[in-house]
Scaffold this motif. Structure first.
Motif, PDB file in Angstrom:
ATOM      1  N   VAL A 192       1.160  20.813  -0.667  1.00 27.82           N
ATOM      2  CA  VAL A 192       1.823  19.278  -0.439  1.00 27.82           C
ATOM      3  C   VAL A 192       1.140  17.906   0.424  1.00 27.82           C
ATOM      4  CG1 VAL A 192       3.997  18.821   1.600  1.00 27.82           C
ATOM      5  CG2 VAL A 192       3.840  20.725  -0.144  1.00 27.82           C
ATOM      6  N   SER A 193      -0.398  18.521   1.261  1.00 26.88           N
ATOM      7  CA  SER A 193      -1.029  18.095   2.095  1.00 26.88           C
ATOM      8  C   SER A 193      -1.233  16.451   0.679  1.00 26.88           C
ATOM      9  CB  SER A 193      -1.574  18.633   2.293  1.00 26.88           C
ATOM     10  OG  SER A 193      -2.923  19.594   1.580  1.00 26.88           O
ATOM     11  N   VAL A 194      -1.600  17.285   0.168  1.00 29.55           N
ATOM     12  CA  VAL A 194      -2.912  16.446  -1.100  1.00 29.55           C
ATOM     13  C   VAL A 194      -1.340  15.441  -1.513  1.00 29.55           C
ATOM     14  CG1 VAL A 194      -3.341  15.912  -3.159  1.00 29.55           C
ATOM     15  CG2 VAL A 194      -3.949  17.766  -2.308  1.00 29.55           C
ATOM     16  N   GLY A 195      -0.277  15.607  -2.162  1.00 32.12           N
ATOM     17  CA  GLY A 195       0.924  14.684  -2.590  1.00 32.12           C
ATOM     18  C   GLY A 195       1.544  14.069  -1.262  1.00 32.12           C
ATOM     19  N   LEU A 196       1.297  14.422  -0.138  1.00 30.90           N
ATOM     20  CA  LEU A 196       1.522  13.329   1.148  1.00 30.90           C
ATOM     21  C   LEU A 196       0.660  12.277   1.439  1.00 30.90           C
ATOM     22  CD1 LEU A 196       3.834  12.857   3.600  1.00 30.90           C
ATOM     23  CD2 LEU A 196       2.404  15.024   4.524  1.00 30.90           C
ATOM     24  N   SER A 197      -0.708  12.844   0.819  1.00 27.82           N
ATOM     25  CA  SER A 197      -1.803  12.127   1.570  1.00 27.82           C
ATOM     26  C   SER A 197      -1.650  10.586   0.817  1.00 27.82           C
ATOM     27  CB  SER A 197      -3.539  12.675   1.528  1.00 27.82           C
ATOM     28  OG  SER A 197      -3.582  14.328   2.371  1.00 27.82           O
ATOM     29  N   TRP A 198      -1.911  10.887  -0.520  1.00 25.20           N
ATOM     30  CA  TRP A 198      -1.650   9.948  -1.075  1.00 25.20           C
ATOM     31  C   TRP A 198      -0.401   8.940  -1.208  1.00 25.20           C
ATOM     32  CZ3 TRP A 198      -5.474   7.315  -4.008  1.00 25.20           C
ATOM     33  CH2 TRP A 198      -6.499   8.219  -4.160  1.00 25.20           C
ATOM     34  N   ALA A 199       0.707   9.606  -1.420  1.00 21.90           N
ATOM     35  CA  ALA A 199       2.245   9.194  -0.921  1.00 21.90           C
ATOM     36  C   ALA A 199       2.059   7.666   0.209  1.00 21.90           C
ATOM     37  CB  ALA A 199       3.153  10.014  -0.411  1.00 21.90           C
ATOM     38  N   LEU A 200       0.567   8.678   1.667  1.00 20.18           N
ATOM     39  CA  LEU A 200       1.206   7.553   2.147  1.00 20.18           C
ATOM     40  C   LEU A 200       0.045   6.135   2.136  1.00 20.18           C
ATOM     41  CD1 LEU A 200      -0.088   9.823   5.414  1.00 20.18           C
ATOM     42  CD2 LEU A 200       2.122   8.392   4.983  1.00 20.18           C
ATOM     43  N   VAL A 201      -1.271   6.284   1.507  1.00 21.98           N
ATOM     44  CA  VAL A 201      -1.933   5.172   0.334  1.00 21.98           C
ATOM     45  C   VAL A 201      -0.554   4.162  -0.384  1.00 21.98           C
ATOM     46  CG1 VAL A 201      -3.268   4.496  -1.509  1.00 21.98           C
ATOM     47  CG2 VAL A 201      -4.131   6.790   0.256  1.00 21.98           C
ATOM     48  N   GLY A 202       0.310   5.284  -1.235  1.00 20.16           N
ATOM     49  CA  GLY A 202       1.519   4.653  -1.469  1.00 20.16           C
ATOM     50  C   GLY A 202       2.095   3.075  -1.213  1.00 20.16           C
ATOM     51  N   ALA A 203       2.762   3.910   0.367  1.00 21.78           N
ATOM     52  CA  ALA A 203       3.022   3.799   1.511  1.00 21.78           C
ATOM     53  C   ALA A 203       2.312   2.031   1.802  1.00 21.78           C
ATOM     54  CB  ALA A 203       3.626   4.350   2.212  1.00 21.78           C
ATOM     55  N   LEU A 204       1.183   2.410   1.836  1.00 23.19           N
ATOM     56  CA  LEU A 204       0.187   1.520   2.865  1.00 23.19           C
ATOM     57  C   LEU A 204       0.474  -0.083   2.380  1.00 23.19           C
ATOM     58  CD1 LEU A 204      -1.471   0.479   4.868  1.00 23.19           C
ATOM     59  CD2 LEU A 204      -3.741   1.422   3.250  1.00 23.19           C
ATOM     60  N   PHE A 205       0.109   0.358   0.376  1.00 19.60           N
ATOM     61  CA  PHE A 205      -0.238  -0.823  -0.470  1.00 19.60           C
ATOM     62  C   PHE A 205       1.447  -1.574  -0.550  1.00 19.60           C
ATOM     63  CE2 PHE A 205      -3.902   1.337  -0.558  1.00 19.60           C
ATOM     64  CZ  PHE A 205      -4.680   0.376  -0.644  1.00 19.60           C
ATOM     65  N   CYS A 206       2.490  -0.989  -0.688  1.00 16.79           N
ATOM     66  CA  CYS A 206       3.684  -0.981  -1.054  1.00 16.79           C
ATOM     67  C   CYS A 206       4.235  -1.894  -0.145  1.00 16.79           C
ATOM     68  CB  CYS A 206       4.597   0.142  -1.684  1.00 16.79           C
ATOM     69  SG  CYS A 206       3.908   0.526  -3.345  1.00 16.79           S
ATOM     70  N   SER A 207       4.271  -1.135   1.129  1.00 19.00           N
ATOM     71  CA  SER A 207       5.286  -1.713   2.687  1.00 19.00           C
ATOM     72  C   SER A 207       4.557  -2.192   3.618  1.00 19.00           C
ATOM     73  CB  SER A 207       5.898  -0.234   2.443  1.00 19.00           C
ATOM     74  OG  SER A 207       6.717  -0.954   3.381  1.00 19.00           O
ATOM     75  N   ILE A 208       3.414  -1.147   4.024  1.00 15.35           N
ATOM     76  CA  ILE A 208       3.068  -1.657   6.008  1.00 15.35           C
ATOM     77  C   ILE A 208       1.672  -2.889   5.373  1.00 15.35           C
ATOM     78  CG2 ILE A 208       1.207  -0.977   7.141  1.00 15.35           C
ATOM     79  CD1 ILE A 208       2.007   1.688   5.906  1.00 15.35           C
ATOM     80  N   ILE A 209       1.153  -3.106   3.951  1.00 18.87           N
ATOM     81  CA  ILE A 209       0.753  -4.565   4.361  1.00 18.87           C
ATOM     82  C   ILE A 209       1.269  -5.611   3.765  1.00 18.87           C
ATOM     83  CG2 ILE A 209      -1.473  -5.397   2.872  1.00 18.87           C
ATOM     84  CD1 ILE A 209      -3.136  -3.060   2.907  1.00 18.87           C
ATOM     85  N   PRO A 210       2.393  -5.722   2.533  1.00 17.08           N
ATOM     86  CA  PRO A 210       3.002  -6.884   2.137  1.00 17.08           C
ATOM     87  C   PRO A 210       3.809  -6.721   4.051  1.00 17.08           C
ATOM     88  CG  PRO A 210       3.140  -5.109   0.810  1.00 17.08           C
ATOM     89  CD  PRO A 210       2.027  -4.216   1.545  1.00 17.08           C
ATOM     90  N   ASN A 211       4.644  -6.257   4.171  1.00 17.04           N
ATOM     91  CA  ASN A 211       5.429  -6.801   5.321  1.00 17.04           C
ATOM     92  C   ASN A 211       4.680  -6.615   6.612  1.00 17.04           C
ATOM     93  OD1 ASN A 211       8.432  -6.294   4.583  1.00 17.04           O
ATOM     94  ND2 ASN A 211       7.053  -4.568   3.593  1.00 17.04           N
ATOM     95  N   THR A 212       3.799  -6.707   6.817  1.00 17.32           N
ATOM     96  CA  THR A 212       2.797  -6.987   7.957  1.00 17.32           C
ATOM     97  C   THR A 212       2.262  -8.860   8.014  1.00 17.32           C
ATOM     98  OG1 THR A 212       1.792  -4.733   8.149  1.00 17.32           O
ATOM     99  CG2 THR A 212       0.661  -6.794   9.204  1.00 17.32           C
TER     100      THR A 212
END
Length: 203
Positions: free
Chosen positions: A45-65
């Motif tokens: 799960v740790s691997v999936g979560l780590s990559w999921a956070l990368v996805g969240a960064l580029f899909c949500s955090i950066i665009p919405n910043t």
């Protein structure tokens, strides 16, 4: 469309619509969905979560910043960008951010289900951006419907209830006078059409 002042009798439904619009905003769903998929489909799960956070960064955090920065500078009406003509540049930057994230994930062999979820978000964003050139389609409805489609694929009929959330999100956008029913229905249809084949083929 701009928000209108409600009579006291109608204010409770207006408040509910506002809550639904914020809780199920595209930015939040774009951040949460890669995490849901990553945790559910990836071992460890740790691997999936780590990559999921990368996805969240580029899909949500950066665009919405970038969107919030535009609001602060007075270039955008608000974080939902009510004015269609103002949406083009933020949507393009958002697509670029997701594309960079996808490139990174593919290059470093990220878990396929997480990458598939990010592809879904990119596909929805691309379709919404193209449509926005001529018509203010509901991004809320598109992302909510795409997310619901993925949840049903991942978890089966138990998550058919997520379709109710899509309906409520669509209702909230109409209730707040941000979209017409046609724009909401078109958004939900687009999100579903993009999400199902993309996620099934790539995950």
């Amino acid at each position: 469309m701009h928000e209108v002042i409600d009579s006291p009798v109608r204010r409770p439904t207006h408040l509910l619509a506002r809550v639904l619009t914020e809780v199920f905003a595209p930015a939040l769903l774009a951040a949460v969905m890669p995490i849901v998929v990553g945790v559910h489909r990836t071992s460890p799960v740790s691997v999936g979560l780590s990559w999921a956070l990368v996805g969240a960064l580029f899909c949500s955090i950066i665009p919405n910043t970038l969107i919030w920065w535009g609001v602060r500078r007075g270039r955008l009406t608000d974080h939902h960008i009510r004015v269609r003509e103002q949406r083009r540049t933020p949507l393009m930057y958002g697509l670029l951010s997701v594309l960079v994230g996808l490139t990174l994930m593919v290059s470093l062999d990220a878990p396929q289900p997480v990458t598939a979820m990010v592809v879904v978000m990119f596909g929805i964003g691309l379709a919404v951006t193209a449509t926005n050139l001529a018509w203010k389609l509901s991004i809320h409805a598109a992302v909510a419907a795409g997310s619901a489609a993925v949840l049903i694929i991942e978890f089966g009929t138990a998550l058919l209830a997520s379709l109710l959330v899509v309906a409520l999100v669509g209702w909230s956008r109409v209730r707040l006078h941000e979209h017409t029913p046609a724009q909401v229905i078109a958004g939900a249809t687009l999100g579903t059409i993009v999400a199902i084949p993309a996620f099934l083929l790539l995950s």
